[in-house]
Design an enzyme around this catalytic site. Sequence first.
Site, mmCIF file in Angstrom:
data_model
loop_
_atom_site.group_PDB
_atom_site.id
_atom_site.type_symbol
_atom_site.label_atom_id
_atom_site.label_comp_id
_atom_site.label_asym_id
_atom_site.label_seq_id
_atom_site.Cartn_x
_atom_site.Cartn_y
_atom_site.Cartn_z
ATOM 1 C CG HIS A 136 -1.538 1.609 1.443
ATOM 2 N ND1 HIS A 136 -3.085 1.589 0.256
ATOM 3 C CD2 HIS A 136 -1.338 2.421 1.939
ATOM 4 C CE1 HIS A 136 -2.465 2.402 0.814
ATOM 5 N NE2 HIS A 136 -2.093 3.662 2.256
ATOM 6 C CG HIS A 141 0.214 6.275 -0.348
ATOM 7 N ND1 HIS A 141 -0.404 7.340 -0.526
ATOM 8 C CD2 HIS A 141 0.068 5.618 0.668
ATOM 9 C CE1 HIS A 141 -0.882 7.449 0.456
ATOM 10 N NE2 HIS A 141 -1.080 6.243 1.170
ATOM 11 C CD GLU A 182 -4.552 6.784 2.202
ATOM 12 O OE1 GLU A 182 -4.409 6.127 1.061
ATOM 13 O OE2 GLU A 182 -3.530 6.703 3.116
ATOM 14 C CB SER A 201 -2.107 0.348 -3.081
ATOM 15 O OG SER A 201 -3.255 0.445 -2.121
HETATM 16 N N1 HBI Z 1 1.006 6.245 10.162
HETATM 17 N N2 HBI Z 1 2.652 4.644 9.099
HETATM 18 C C1 HBI Z 1 0.791 5.343 9.400
HETATM 19 N N3 HBI Z 1 -0.035 5.677 7.295
HETATM 20 C C2 HBI Z 1 -0.482 6.229 7.892
HETATM 21 O O1 HBI Z 1 -1.060 6.799 6.560
HETATM 22 C C3 HBI Z 1 -0.982 6.915 9.252
HETATM 23 C C4 HBI Z 1 -0.213 7.174 10.445
HETATM 24 N N4 HBI Z 1 -0.975 7.663 10.844
HETATM 25 C C5 HBI Z 1 -1.996 8.259 11.321
HETATM 26 C C6 HBI Z 1 -2.550 8.209 10.505
HETATM 27 N N5 HBI Z 1 -2.315 8.235 9.380
HETATM 28 C C7 HBI Z 1 -3.619 9.436 9.867
HETATM 29 O O2 HBI Z 1 -4.580 8.813 10.975
HETATM 30 C C8 HBI Z 1 -3.492 10.453 9.653
HETATM 31 O O3 HBI Z 1 -3.687 11.087 8.687
HETATM 32 C C9 HBI Z 1 -4.740 11.130 10.626
HETATM 33 FE FE FE Z 2 -2.126 5.478 2.728
#
Ligand code: HBI
Ligand code: FE
Length: 296
Positions: A136, A141, A182, A201
Amino acid sequence: METSIDNRKHGLAAGPAAAPLRADWTVDQGWAAYTLAQHAVWKTLYERQTRLLPGLACDAFVDGMNKLPMSAERIPNFEELSETLHKATGWQVVAVPGLVPDEVFFDHLANRRFPSGNFIRGAHELDYLEEPDVFHDVFGHVPMLMNPLMADFIQAYGKGGLRAQSLGKLTELARVYWYTVEFGLVQQQDGMRIYGAGIASSFSESRFSIQSDSPNRIAFDLERVMRTHYRIDDFQEVYFVLDDLQDLLALANTEFAPYYERLNSGPSYKPGDALATDKVMHRGTGSHHLARPRKP
Ligand code: HBI
Ligand code: FE
Protein backbone atom coordinates in the site's frame (compact mmCIF):
# COMPACT_ATOMS: atom_id res chain seq x y z
CA MET A 1 -18.93 -10.45 -8.56
CA GLU A 2 -16.43 -9.17 -6.03
CA THR A 3 -16.28 -11.23 -2.91
CA SER A 4 -13.31 -9.65 -1.21
CA ILE A 5 -13.09 -6.35 0.55
CA ASP A 6 -9.66 -4.91 0.23
CA ASN A 7 -9.76 -1.35 1.37
CA ARG A 8 -8.88 -1.67 5.01
CA LYS A 9 -5.41 -0.28 4.46
CA HIS A 10 -6.22 2.30 7.03
CA GLY A 11 -8.28 0.28 9.41
CA LEU A 12 -7.65 2.91 12.02
CA ALA A 13 -9.36 0.70 14.57
CA ALA A 14 -6.13 -1.25 14.58
CA GLY A 15 -4.43 1.70 16.31
CA PRO A 16 -0.72 2.43 16.40
CA ALA A 17 1.72 -0.46 16.61
CA ALA A 18 3.62 -1.32 19.81
CA ALA A 19 5.86 1.28 21.47
CA PRO A 20 8.78 2.56 19.39
CA LEU A 21 12.50 2.26 19.91
CA ARG A 22 13.19 5.60 18.26
CA ALA A 23 11.21 8.72 19.10
CA ASP A 24 10.19 9.17 15.46
CA TRP A 25 9.01 5.56 15.30
CA THR A 26 11.29 4.73 12.38
CA VAL A 27 12.91 1.30 12.15
CA ASP A 28 15.36 -0.23 9.72
CA GLN A 29 13.57 -1.59 6.70
CA GLY A 30 15.38 -4.88 7.27
CA TRP A 31 15.42 -5.53 3.55
CA ALA A 32 17.79 -8.52 3.75
CA ALA A 33 15.40 -10.29 6.11
CA TYR A 34 12.51 -10.52 3.61
CA THR A 35 11.87 -14.14 2.73
CA LEU A 36 11.38 -15.54 -0.77
CA ALA A 37 7.73 -16.01 0.12
CA GLN A 38 7.43 -12.31 1.00
CA HIS A 39 9.08 -11.22 -2.24
CA ALA A 40 6.64 -13.56 -4.00
CA VAL A 41 3.65 -11.83 -2.40
CA TRP A 42 5.01 -8.51 -3.65
CA LYS A 43 5.40 -10.01 -7.13
CA THR A 44 1.84 -11.29 -7.20
CA LEU A 45 0.43 -7.93 -6.10
CA TYR A 46 2.75 -5.90 -8.33
CA GLU A 47 2.04 -7.88 -11.50
CA ARG A 48 -1.69 -7.95 -10.91
CA GLN A 49 -1.82 -4.23 -10.33
CA THR A 50 0.54 -3.07 -13.10
CA ARG A 51 -1.53 -5.09 -15.60
CA LEU A 52 -4.71 -3.47 -14.34
CA LEU A 53 -3.77 0.18 -13.90
CA PRO A 54 -3.10 1.43 -17.47
CA GLY A 55 -6.30 3.22 -18.45
CA LEU A 56 -7.42 3.43 -14.81
CA ALA A 57 -4.59 5.32 -13.06
CA CYS A 58 -3.75 8.89 -14.08
CA ASP A 59 -0.70 9.71 -16.18
CA ALA A 60 1.16 11.17 -13.19
CA PHE A 61 0.83 7.88 -11.32
CA VAL A 62 2.08 5.82 -14.25
CA ASP A 63 4.94 8.26 -14.93
CA GLY A 64 6.02 8.18 -11.29
CA MET A 65 5.90 4.41 -11.23
CA ASN A 66 8.02 4.14 -14.38
CA LYS A 67 10.73 6.40 -12.99
CA LEU A 68 11.13 4.55 -9.68
CA PRO A 69 13.48 1.64 -8.99
CA MET A 70 10.59 -0.76 -8.48
CA SER A 71 9.92 -4.06 -10.19
CA ALA A 72 7.98 -7.26 -9.77
CA GLU A 73 11.07 -9.17 -8.76
CA ARG A 74 11.63 -7.91 -5.25
CA ILE A 75 10.23 -5.72 -2.52
CA PRO A 76 11.79 -2.31 -3.17
CA ASN A 77 14.68 -1.10 -1.08
CA PHE A 78 13.70 2.16 0.65
CA GLU A 79 17.19 3.66 0.30
CA GLU A 80 17.13 3.14 -3.46
CA LEU A 81 13.62 4.56 -3.70
CA SER A 82 14.63 7.55 -1.59
CA GLU A 83 17.57 8.34 -3.84
CA THR A 84 15.36 8.63 -6.92
CA LEU A 85 12.52 10.32 -5.05
CA HIS A 86 14.79 12.84 -3.37
CA LYS A 87 16.23 13.96 -6.69
CA ALA A 88 12.73 14.41 -8.11
CA THR A 89 10.82 16.11 -5.26
CA GLY A 90 12.97 16.12 -2.12
CA TRP A 91 11.01 13.29 -0.47
CA GLN A 92 12.39 10.19 1.27
CA VAL A 93 10.81 6.90 2.29
CA VAL A 94 11.41 5.82 5.91
CA ALA A 95 10.40 2.51 7.44
CA VAL A 96 7.89 2.24 10.28
CA PRO A 97 6.40 -0.85 11.90
CA GLY A 98 2.78 0.07 11.04
CA LEU A 99 0.42 2.89 11.97
CA VAL A 100 2.18 5.56 13.98
CA PRO A 101 0.58 8.21 16.21
CA ASP A 102 -0.93 11.13 14.32
CA GLU A 103 1.62 13.70 15.50
CA VAL A 104 4.52 11.43 14.52
CA PHE A 105 2.95 10.87 11.11
CA PHE A 106 2.46 14.62 10.59
CA ASP A 107 6.02 15.44 11.63
CA HIS A 108 7.40 13.04 9.02
CA LEU A 109 5.18 14.43 6.28
CA ALA A 110 5.98 18.03 7.21
CA ASN A 111 9.64 17.13 6.66
CA ARG A 112 9.09 15.27 3.39
CA ARG A 113 9.62 11.82 4.86
CA PHE A 114 6.99 9.29 3.92
CA PRO A 115 6.56 6.62 6.62
CA SER A 116 6.04 3.23 5.02
CA GLY A 117 5.19 -0.03 6.67
CA ASN A 118 8.15 -2.39 6.24
CA PHE A 119 6.07 -5.56 6.48
CA ILE A 120 4.04 -7.21 3.75
CA ARG A 121 0.63 -8.86 3.99
CA GLY A 122 0.50 -12.65 3.96
CA ALA A 123 -0.33 -14.69 0.84
CA HIS A 124 -3.64 -15.64 2.49
CA GLU A 125 -4.74 -12.00 2.82
CA LEU A 126 -3.84 -10.42 -0.53
CA ASP A 127 -7.00 -8.32 -0.58
CA TYR A 128 -7.44 -7.55 3.07
CA LEU A 129 -5.37 -5.78 5.63
CA GLU A 130 -5.83 -3.69 8.71
CA GLU A 131 -2.66 -1.61 8.56
CA PRO A 132 -0.80 -0.02 5.67
CA ASP A 133 1.91 -2.43 4.51
CA VAL A 134 4.78 -1.96 2.09
CA PHE A 135 2.56 -2.64 -0.92
CA HIS A 136 0.00 0.00 0.00
CA ASP A 137 2.58 2.55 1.11
CA VAL A 138 5.19 2.07 -1.60
CA PHE A 139 3.19 0.96 -4.62
CA GLY A 140 0.20 3.14 -3.72
CA HIS A 141 1.79 6.35 -2.44
CA VAL A 142 5.35 6.69 -3.71
CA PRO A 143 4.56 7.07 -7.45
CA MET A 144 2.46 10.18 -6.75
CA LEU A 145 5.21 11.57 -4.47
CA MET A 146 7.29 11.86 -7.67
CA ASN A 147 4.79 14.52 -8.73
CA PRO A 148 5.66 18.03 -7.48
CA LEU A 149 2.00 18.91 -6.83
CA MET A 150 1.37 15.88 -4.65
CA ALA A 151 4.79 16.31 -3.05
CA ASP A 152 3.85 19.80 -1.86
CA PHE A 153 0.31 18.89 -0.93
CA ILE A 154 1.24 16.03 1.40
CA GLN A 155 3.86 18.16 3.09
CA ALA A 156 1.25 20.88 3.62
CA TYR A 157 -1.09 18.27 5.10
CA GLY A 158 1.63 17.30 7.57
CA LYS A 159 2.11 20.92 8.60
CA GLY A 160 -1.64 21.49 8.83
CA GLY A 161 -2.23 18.29 10.76
CA LEU A 162 -0.63 19.45 13.98
CA ARG A 163 -2.58 22.69 13.89
CA ALA A 164 -5.84 20.89 13.14
CA GLN A 165 -5.18 18.61 16.09
CA SER A 166 -4.66 21.53 18.46
CA LEU A 167 -7.90 23.11 17.21
CA GLY A 168 -9.88 19.89 17.57
CA LYS A 169 -10.45 19.75 13.81
CA LEU A 170 -8.37 16.74 12.84
CA THR A 171 -11.42 14.69 11.91
CA GLU A 172 -12.36 17.29 9.31
CA LEU A 173 -8.82 17.68 7.94
CA ALA A 174 -8.31 13.92 7.77
CA ARG A 175 -11.34 13.75 5.43
CA VAL A 176 -9.43 15.92 2.97
CA TYR A 177 -6.52 13.46 3.02
CA TRP A 178 -8.88 10.52 2.73
CA TYR A 179 -10.80 11.85 -0.26
CA THR A 180 -7.67 13.05 -2.09
CA VAL A 181 -4.40 11.30 -1.23
CA GLU A 182 -6.12 7.98 -0.46
CA PHE A 183 -9.29 7.85 -2.57
CA GLY A 184 -9.01 10.70 -5.06
CA LEU A 185 -10.01 10.62 -8.71
CA VAL A 186 -8.98 13.20 -11.29
CA GLN A 187 -10.45 14.23 -14.60
CA GLN A 188 -8.01 13.63 -17.43
CA GLN A 189 -8.51 14.50 -21.15
CA ASP A 190 -9.27 10.84 -21.81
CA GLY A 191 -11.56 10.26 -18.85
CA MET A 192 -11.69 9.90 -15.09
CA ARG A 193 -8.59 8.41 -13.53
CA ILE A 194 -7.27 7.23 -10.16
CA TYR A 195 -4.62 9.12 -8.24
CA GLY A 196 -5.46 8.01 -4.67
CA ALA A 197 -3.17 5.41 -3.11
CA GLY A 198 -5.94 3.52 -1.34
CA ILE A 199 -7.51 2.84 -4.72
CA ALA A 200 -4.33 2.35 -6.74
CA SER A 201 -3.05 -0.34 -4.36
CA SER A 202 -6.38 -2.21 -4.38
CA PHE A 203 -7.20 -4.70 -7.13
CA SER A 204 -10.95 -4.64 -6.76
CA GLU A 205 -11.40 -0.97 -5.85
CA SER A 206 -9.31 0.14 -8.85
CA ARG A 207 -12.01 -1.17 -11.14
CA PHE A 208 -14.91 -0.32 -8.85
CA SER A 209 -13.92 3.34 -8.49
CA ILE A 210 -13.79 3.96 -12.24
CA GLN A 211 -16.05 1.36 -13.80
CA SER A 212 -18.85 0.55 -11.36
CA ASP A 213 -22.28 2.21 -11.63
CA SER A 214 -22.62 2.00 -7.85
CA PRO A 215 -20.65 4.92 -6.33
CA ASN A 216 -21.32 8.62 -6.66
CA ARG A 217 -18.62 10.60 -8.44
CA ILE A 218 -18.83 14.23 -7.44
CA ALA A 219 -16.69 17.26 -8.31
CA PHE A 220 -14.29 18.02 -5.44
CA ASP A 221 -15.39 20.86 -3.18
CA LEU A 222 -13.31 21.43 -0.07
CA GLU A 223 -16.00 22.36 2.46
CA ARG A 224 -18.32 19.64 1.15
CA VAL A 225 -15.52 17.09 1.57
CA MET A 226 -14.72 18.28 5.09
CA ARG A 227 -18.34 17.66 6.06
CA THR A 228 -18.43 14.13 4.66
CA HIS A 229 -17.91 10.97 6.71
CA TYR A 230 -16.03 8.12 5.09
CA ARG A 231 -16.06 4.38 5.45
CA ILE A 232 -13.06 2.26 6.26
CA ASP A 233 -14.85 -1.09 6.03
CA ASP A 234 -15.78 -1.26 2.35
CA PHE A 235 -15.35 0.48 -1.00
CA GLN A 236 -16.15 4.19 -0.90
CA GLU A 237 -19.73 5.20 -1.67
CA VAL A 238 -18.47 8.48 -3.10
CA TYR A 239 -15.37 9.59 -4.92
CA PHE A 240 -14.55 13.27 -5.22
CA VAL A 241 -13.06 14.23 -8.55
CA LEU A 242 -10.47 16.95 -9.15
CA ASP A 243 -10.69 18.87 -12.46
CA ASP A 244 -6.93 18.69 -12.68
CA LEU A 245 -4.01 17.70 -10.43
CA GLN A 246 -3.12 21.41 -10.49
CA ASP A 247 -5.99 21.85 -8.01
CA LEU A 248 -3.69 20.27 -5.41
CA LEU A 249 -1.55 23.40 -5.58
CA ALA A 250 -4.39 25.62 -4.41
CA LEU A 251 -5.30 23.05 -1.80
CA ALA A 252 -1.73 22.98 -0.47
CA ASN A 253 -1.85 26.76 -0.08
CA THR A 254 -5.30 26.94 1.46
CA GLU A 255 -5.76 28.76 4.74
CA PHE A 256 -7.91 26.30 6.70
CA ALA A 257 -8.88 28.55 9.62
CA PRO A 258 -11.98 30.01 7.88
CA TYR A 259 -13.09 26.50 6.96
CA TYR A 260 -12.72 25.30 10.53
CA GLU A 261 -14.76 28.30 11.61
CA ARG A 262 -17.60 27.48 9.20
CA LEU A 263 -17.50 23.81 10.19
CA ASN A 264 -18.48 24.74 13.73
CA SER A 265 -22.05 24.82 12.47
CA GLY A 266 -23.99 23.33 9.62
CA PRO A 267 -24.58 19.79 8.44
CA SER A 268 -22.35 16.80 8.04
CA TYR A 269 -23.02 14.24 5.31
CA LYS A 270 -23.16 10.50 5.05
CA PRO A 271 -20.85 8.85 2.54
CA GLY A 272 -23.72 8.02 0.20
CA ASP A 273 -25.34 11.49 0.14
CA ALA A 274 -25.66 13.46 -3.09
CA LEU A 275 -26.72 17.06 -2.61
CA ALA A 276 -28.64 19.47 -4.81
CA THR A 277 -25.57 21.72 -4.63
CA ASP A 278 -23.16 18.99 -5.79
CA LYS A 279 -21.76 18.88 -9.27
CA VAL A 280 -22.54 15.21 -9.77
CA MET A 281 -20.50 13.59 -12.51
CA HIS A 282 -22.03 10.18 -11.97
CA ARG A 283 -25.06 9.53 -9.79
CA GLY A 284 -24.42 6.13 -8.25
CA THR A 285 -27.01 3.38 -8.07
CA GLY A 286 -25.71 2.44 -4.61
CA SER A 287 -26.14 -1.20 -5.58
CA HIS A 288 -22.87 -2.37 -4.06
CA HIS A 289 -23.60 -1.04 -0.59
CA LEU A 290 -27.30 -1.94 -0.68
CA ALA A 291 -26.24 -5.53 -1.17
CA ARG A 292 -23.78 -5.26 1.74
CA PRO A 293 -25.42 -3.53 4.65
CA ARG A 294 -23.14 -1.77 7.07
CA LYS A 295 -22.20 -3.77 10.10
CA PRO A 296 -24.11 -2.53 13.15
N1 HBI B 1 0.63 6.03 10.27
N2 HBI B 1 2.11 4.67 9.17
C1 HBI B 1 1.04 5.46 9.15
N3 HBI B 1 0.39 5.66 7.97
C2 HBI B 1 -0.71 6.45 7.89
O1 HBI B 1 -1.27 6.64 6.80
C3 HBI B 1 -1.19 7.05 9.07
C4 HBI B 1 -0.47 6.82 10.26
N4 HBI B 1 -0.89 7.39 11.41
C5 HBI B 1 -2.03 8.26 11.44
C6 HBI B 1 -2.73 8.40 10.15
N5 HBI B 1 -2.30 7.83 9.07
C7 HBI B 1 -4.01 9.19 10.01
O2 HBI B 1 -4.83 8.86 11.10
C8 HBI B 1 -3.79 10.70 9.89
O3 HBI B 1 -3.73 11.02 8.50
C9 HBI B 1 -4.91 11.48 10.48
FE1 FE C 1 -2.17 5.38 2.74
